[in-house]
Scaffold this motif. Structure first.
Motif, PDB file in Angstrom:
ATOM      1  N   ALA A  73       8.252 -34.788 -39.115  1.00 41.43           N
ATOM      2  CA  ALA A  73       7.839 -35.136 -37.754  1.00 41.43           C
ATOM      3  C   ALA A  73       6.684 -36.132 -37.753  1.00 41.43           C
ATOM      4  CB  ALA A  73       7.438 -33.881 -36.990  1.00 41.43           C
ATOM      5  N   THR A  74       5.842 -36.061 -38.781  1.00 40.14           N
ATOM      6  CA  THR A  74       4.684 -36.959 -38.889  1.00 40.14           C
ATOM      7  C   THR A  74       4.488 -37.365 -40.343  1.00 40.14           C
ATOM      8  OG1 THR A  74       3.141 -35.126 -39.215  1.00 40.14           O
ATOM      9  CG2 THR A  74       3.467 -35.876 -36.936  1.00 40.14           C
ATOM     10  N   ALA A  75       3.713 -38.408 -40.524  1.00 39.58           N
ATOM     11  CA  ALA A  75       3.345 -38.844 -41.871  1.00 39.58           C
ATOM     12  C   ALA A  75       2.365 -37.833 -42.461  1.00 39.58           C
ATOM     13  CB  ALA A  75       2.695 -40.228 -41.804  1.00 39.58           C
ATOM     14  N   PRO A  76       2.288 -37.765 -43.784  1.00 37.12           N
ATOM     15  CA  PRO A  76       1.312 -36.849 -44.381  1.00 37.12           C
ATOM     16  C   PRO A  76      -0.109 -37.245 -43.986  1.00 37.12           C
ATOM     17  CG  PRO A  76       2.308 -38.246 -46.067  1.00 37.12           C
ATOM     18  CD  PRO A  76       3.022 -38.524 -44.791  1.00 37.12           C
ATOM     19  N   ALA A  82      -0.606 -43.457 -41.897  1.00 39.70           N
ATOM     20  CA  ALA A  82      -0.138 -42.403 -40.980  1.00 39.70           C
ATOM     21  C   ALA A  82      -0.177 -42.857 -39.525  1.00 39.70           C
ATOM     22  CB  ALA A  82      -0.954 -41.136 -41.184  1.00 39.70           C
ATOM     23  N   GLU A  83      -1.238 -43.486 -39.109  1.00 37.22           N
ATOM     24  CA  GLU A  83      -1.359 -43.898 -37.706  1.00 37.22           C
ATOM     25  C   GLU A  83      -0.244 -44.851 -37.319  1.00 37.22           C
ATOM     26  OE1 GLU A  83      -4.549 -46.168 -34.800  1.00 37.22           O
ATOM     27  OE2 GLU A  83      -5.316 -45.137 -36.569  1.00 37.22           O
ATOM     28  N   ASN A  86       3.214 -42.955 -37.512  1.00 40.15           N
ATOM     29  CA  ASN A  86       3.361 -42.009 -36.403  1.00 40.15           C
ATOM     30  C   ASN A  86       3.605 -42.721 -35.083  1.00 40.15           C
ATOM     31  OD1 ASN A  86       3.069 -39.807 -38.121  1.00 40.15           O
ATOM     32  ND2 ASN A  86       0.873 -39.661 -37.784  1.00 40.15           N
ATOM     33  N   SER A  87       3.065 -43.930 -34.935  1.00 45.30           N
ATOM     34  CA  SER A  87       3.270 -44.695 -33.696  1.00 45.30           C
ATOM     35  C   SER A  87       4.687 -45.270 -33.605  1.00 45.30           C
ATOM     36  CB  SER A  87       2.245 -45.824 -33.582  1.00 45.30           C
ATOM     37  OG  SER A  87       2.557 -46.890 -34.464  1.00 45.30           O
ATOM     38  N   LEU A  88       5.394 -45.330 -34.723  1.00 47.15           N
ATOM     39  CA  LEU A  88       6.748 -45.891 -34.743  1.00 47.15           C
ATOM     40  C   LEU A  88       7.827 -44.840 -34.488  1.00 47.15           C
ATOM     41  CD1 LEU A  88       6.420 -48.335 -37.783  1.00 47.15           C
ATOM     42  CD2 LEU A  88       6.568 -48.952 -35.353  1.00 47.15           C
ATOM     43  N   THR A  89       7.439 -43.578 -34.375  1.00 46.47           N
ATOM     44  CA  THR A  89       8.444 -42.522 -34.162  1.00 46.47           C
ATOM     45  C   THR A  89       8.824 -42.425 -32.705  1.00 46.47           C
ATOM     46  OG1 THR A  89       6.741 -40.819 -33.978  1.00 46.47           O
ATOM     47  CG2 THR A  89       7.770 -41.158 -36.132  1.00 46.47           C
TER      48      THR A  89
END
Length: 89
Positions: A73-76, A82-83, A86-89
């Protein structure tokens, strides 16, 4: 045995290119599609790989990637990208 990186030293570009793509893929993100859809510029993609090269967390990343059984669901948390990811999901 882990490689110790000196401050300012960058890791192997090919390894970090694949680590970056692999983390994205585990999250269901195609970085190529993100660029084609103008959600990510080629410059920003190159910056992601460069940040990864300087992060010295290859082993943590490889362990995280090996442990993925389903789409993440998110990057580690330790990921320097990560930022962005996560913004590309």
């Amino acid at each position: 045995m882990s490689k110790q990186m000196l401050p300012g030293q960058l890791g192997e570009i090919e390894e970090h290119f694949w680590l970056t793509r692999s983390v994205a893929r585990c999250m269901g993100i195609s970085l190529s599609e993100a660029m084609a859809e103008n959600k990510l510029s080629p410059y920003d993609y190159a910056q992601m790989v460069t940040r990864c090269r300087g992060a010295a967390c290859n082993e943590h990343c490889q362990i995280w990637l090996a442990a993925q059984q389903a789409q993440a669901a998110t990057a580690p948390e330790f990921c320097v990208n990560a930022e962005v990811l996560n913004s590309l999901t």
